[in-house]
Design an enzyme around this catalytic site. Sequence first.
Site: not given
Ligand code: BG6
Length: 489
Positions: A12, A179-180, A184, A237, A242, A343, A348
């Site tokens: 959830t 690690d997203h 990508k 972070d 990343h 940040k 972006k």
């Molecule tokens: C996350 C961080 O892992 O990645 C966030 O915790 C950050 O703080 C985010 O905003 C950024 O991801 P993306 O895919 O929007 O670049």
Amino acid sequence: MDSTTFVLFGATGDLAKRKIYPALYNLFIDRKLVPTFSLIGLGRRELSDETFQANVEQSLRMFSRRQAEDPVLMNSFLSAFRYRVLDVGRKDDYKKLLNQIELREEELGISPNRLFYLSVGPEFFETIAANIQESGLGSANGWKRLVIEKPFGHDLQSARDLNEKLSKAFAEDEIFRIDHYLGKPMVQKLEVLQQTNPVLRALWTNRYIANVQITANETVGVEERAGYYDHVGAVRDMFQNHMLQLLMMLAIHLPSDSTSSENVRYKKKKIMEALEPLQKQSVGANVVRAQYTAGVINGKPVVDYTSEPGIAATSMNDTFIAAKLQIDDFFWRGVPFYIRTGKRMKEKSTRIVIEFKGPLKQPSSTPEDSKVPNLLVFEISPNEGITLQLNTRDPDHKEEFKPILIDFHSKKDDVPEAYENLIHDALHGDPTFFAHWDEVELSWQWVQPILEAFEENVVPLRKYAAGSYGPTESDALLAEDGYHWWFDA
Ligand code: BG6
């Protein structure tokens, strides 16, 4: 793909709604889920299966990149979803869960392959992993996998402690650390681009490359995550995970005939091992840390970091970090890698710029700013593309040359989300784009002196206005070597 039960802890929660359900739905639309796919969502709240399914549907309407037009398709997708209450600390709940999973497997006629996705805070990882192990949720007649997401520890020691505990319940090849950024699509293309294009392969060395710039700028501030973010900062972070992953993916050289996951991960580990270590005393010369002050982003005024809700007025947390790194190996010796992330930046954008050696100068003038080197740019997000900057004759001033851009951009709708790629690979057991423990440990090890230098305030905390490209010290980091950040408009 094997038939699988997807056991989702934190069903959830926010990540599930924003990322996991939309990713599964898009995989379903693309026919990348087996027809017997089954998901059991777990949470603390009491919910009926029907309410759970309705909630999932709502999250798809809000967050899926492709909308659910066809009700038959939607119902067929949702019919795979079941829900049950589970208290992560109560052993009995895991026994009951096992019964339910077995019943469902029998009903669907599928093997006991179980993927445990921990979409919960890291403080629960250890307890859940141990309870999965003790309750026999991993069956000897099928496979089991654990999917977890950062933070993997807070520093080198805590990361090691966590890993030791997890590895009592799961083997390394059963742990899929997300690690997203590795999900990508452009990041996943880096190895293939280099490997399948001899023209790029030949250039991927210190002979031709002057420097590499890796940027991940965000316009958002601390958002509603003050409690988390103020303890981690940009260094934990974004940078430790990343950004270092982007560096590894860019720097590896793979043999031309293999992209096996063993090879990719082995080469990444080699890059981390070759990264010149920093000493606490040398951090200041190579790393800039900074915090945003009030400013304007996209025409809107925003407050300074220490005025954000939940942040103490005295906070020394870093919201920006820039660093210069050197890889001491045959290919990269002498090529600086500049990394920055922050940040509340002007825009972006996540991109990698490769600046080739020149330096070329206009024949008629020699000011420094007339250098027009070749650039290869990988746009990672929000747009995905590749640009090559070449020089050609300027038709209006024949004695001059003019840079032109050779440009490729993907259509936005065609680009799958990182979580689609990663969940697909976890279901298939392909670990290529997940962080191996060796990489995680080496990253923490490399970052550790920076953490200590920040904590002891050995490195000054610089300021930058929200809506800018960071502090001037970040520009100076490159200027010392005769370079500048590309594309800061
Ligand atoms: C996350 C961080 O892992 O990645 C966030 O915790 C950050 O703080 C985010 O905003 C950024 O991801 P993306 O895919 O929007 O670049």
